[in-house]
Design an enzyme around this catalytic site. Structure first.
Site, PDB file in Angstrom:
ATOM      1  N   SER A  64     -23.219   6.684  33.362  1.00 45.37           N
ATOM      2  CA  SER A  64     -23.623   5.407  33.955  1.00 45.37           C
ATOM      3  C   SER A  64     -24.479   5.666  35.193  1.00 45.37           C
ATOM      4  O   SER A  64     -24.647   6.806  35.638  1.00 45.37           O
ATOM      5  CB  SER A  64     -22.380   4.595  34.350  1.00 45.37           C
ATOM      6  OG  SER A  64     -21.670   5.251  35.403  1.00 45.37           O
ATOM      7  N   PHE A  65     -25.013   4.605  35.754  1.00 45.08           N
ATOM      8  CA  PHE A  65     -25.860   4.718  36.944  1.00 45.08           C
ATOM      9  C   PHE A  65     -25.108   5.402  38.081  1.00 45.08           C
ATOM     10  O   PHE A  65     -25.579   6.382  38.670  1.00 45.08           O
ATOM     11  CB  PHE A  65     -26.315   3.321  37.363  1.00 45.08           C
ATOM     12  CG  PHE A  65     -27.291   3.288  38.509  1.00 45.08           C
ATOM     13  CD1 PHE A  65     -28.442   4.061  38.492  1.00 45.08           C
ATOM     14  CD2 PHE A  65     -27.060   2.466  39.602  1.00 45.08           C
ATOM     15  CE1 PHE A  65     -29.351   4.019  39.550  1.00 45.08           C
ATOM     16  CE2 PHE A  65     -27.956   2.418  40.658  1.00 45.08           C
ATOM     17  CZ  PHE A  65     -29.107   3.199  40.626  1.00 45.08           C
ATOM     18  N   LYS A 221     -12.719  -6.651  38.145  1.00 42.53           N
ATOM     19  CA  LYS A 221     -12.532  -5.627  39.167  1.00 42.53           C
ATOM     20  C   LYS A 221     -11.237  -5.854  39.950  1.00 42.53           C
ATOM     21  O   LYS A 221     -10.515  -4.893  40.270  1.00 42.53           O
ATOM     22  CB  LYS A 221     -13.726  -5.618  40.134  1.00 42.53           C
ATOM     23  CG  LYS A 221     -15.055  -5.250  39.490  1.00 42.53           C
ATOM     24  CD  LYS A 221     -15.018  -3.859  38.891  1.00 42.53           C
ATOM     25  CE  LYS A 221     -16.356  -3.476  38.295  1.00 42.53           C
ATOM     26  NZ  LYS A 221     -16.329  -2.153  37.631  1.00 42.53           N
TER      27      LYS A 221
END
Length: 366
Positions: A64-65, A221
């Site tokens: 991922s980034f 989250k």
């Protein structure tokens, strides 16, 4: 000092891009011939890593980034890194058609394993031998079109639960760092008369409010972090969490589109209340490593991470331009919201990193 640090950061950005090319090359050469699924650099590399087991760590969503930046930072710090990928990550690797030669210096420090975050036993096998685990919890929409949905929030919560249980049950794992979000801190019920104006590591978003406003990314989250802390307490897992603002960096909206757009739901209200903050991906990766390295000393609990608060219209316009959305998606209609201005604080992390980064840049790289 400022010029030297800027040069170091620019050098790291180049190394970050070089590493991304390396990982793509590794993935292309190590794809399984048997079922055309990527099985990872298991046998040849893990044997080479045995002697460095005390510095072997695992990064989930390692392509991922944030994952790529974190893996690169760990390599620069001398760690050996096991990258956990799943089928979705394999497809991402296949789409990343990047030319360039492998950085041979990284070959004996990177291994890649495939495991589903829905299967605890597979996660335990992936974590076996690792001193620590970084759960970056980077999720994208499998269809690529609907964004971060309510169902994805539930998937993220379950994955967090499984990763924490796998960490706790894996004898070699001493510490775990979970990537949460600043959104798990800022969405509080403003109708409360005694609501503190300071938002820091002790602040928690309100689950009912997130549901009411359909803030699925914030909800995912929030619940994922809460279940992580619950399991850590029940199973005596040493855990810290990092709550970053909107993650930015080179081509961030293109390379991290799902999280970027999902984060900005409710952006107008965040902007109006002084709660819209961003953090550069390299800074965030540094924070993860700094917290991890301090877990046996002073690091504990939650850490808010940001390096910029979007407070002026020109800042909002610049951010909107970088993402490719109209400026009013961020700054428009801000006067409709109750003009309560809150104060974001990342003092706890800054105190830790001011010591750590000073030490890093005073050392030669491993």
């Amino acid at each position: 000092m400022g010029i030297a640090r800027a040069q170091d950061e620019e050098s790291e950005r180049r190394e970050f891009e070089d590493f991304r090319k390396t990982l793509v090359a590794l993935a292309a050469t190590e794809r399984s011939k048997e079922n055309d699924d990527f099985k990872g650099l298991m046998s040849s590399h893990i044997a080479d890593l045995d002697f460095q087991q005390d510095k072997l760590v695992c990064v989930t969503s390692g392509v991922s980034f944030l994952g790529l930046a974190l893996v690169n930072r760990l390599l620069l710090r001398g760690y050996s890194v096991r990258i956990l990928v799943d089928n979705q990550d394999v497809e991402k690797l296949r789409e990343m058609q990047v030319s360039g030669e492998m950085m041979m210096a990284c070959n004996n420090k990177i291994s890649v394993v495939m495991a589903r975050q829905t299967e605890i036993q597979g996660l335990m096998e992936a974590f076996d031998g690792c001193r620590g685990v970084f759960h970056t919890s980077a999720f994208v929409d499998p269809s690529g079109i609907s964004g971060y949905s309510k169902s994805m929030a539930e998937i993220e919560v379950k994955a967090s639960e499984n990763v924490m249980k796998a960490c706790a049950r894996t004898a070699s794992v001493r510490n775990c760092v979970l990537t949460s979000s600043l959104l798990a801190c800022i969405w509080r019920d403003s109708s409360q008369h005694d609501l503190p104006l300071l938002v820091n590591h002790d602040s928690w978003s309100n689950e009912a409010l997130c549901m009411e406003k359909k803030l699925w990314f914030a909800l995912g989250k929030l619940k994922a972090e809460k279940v992580a802390w619950k399991i850590a307490e029940e199973m005596s897992l040493k855990l810290t969490t990092i709550c970053p603002g909107l993650i930015t960096g080179p081509q961030f909206s293109h390379r991290n589109p799902t999280a970027t757009i999902a984060y900005l739901k409710g952006a107008q209200e965040m902007y109006a209340k002084g709660l819209l903050a961003t953090v550069d991906v390299i800074r965030l990766a540094e924070a993860h490593v700094a917290v991890f390295e301090a877990m046996n000393k002073t690091a504990f609990g939650r850490y808010i991470c940001f390096d910029r608060i979007i407070e002026r219209d020109e800042e909002a316009e610049k951010l909107a331009s970088e993402i490719g959305i109209p400026p009013n998606r961020i700054s428009g209609n801000s006067l409709e919201f109750i003009p309560t201005h809150f104060e974001l604080s990342n003092k706890k992390l800054n105190n830790l990193m001011s010591r750590t980064i000073r030490n890093w840049y005073g050392q030669s790289q491993p």
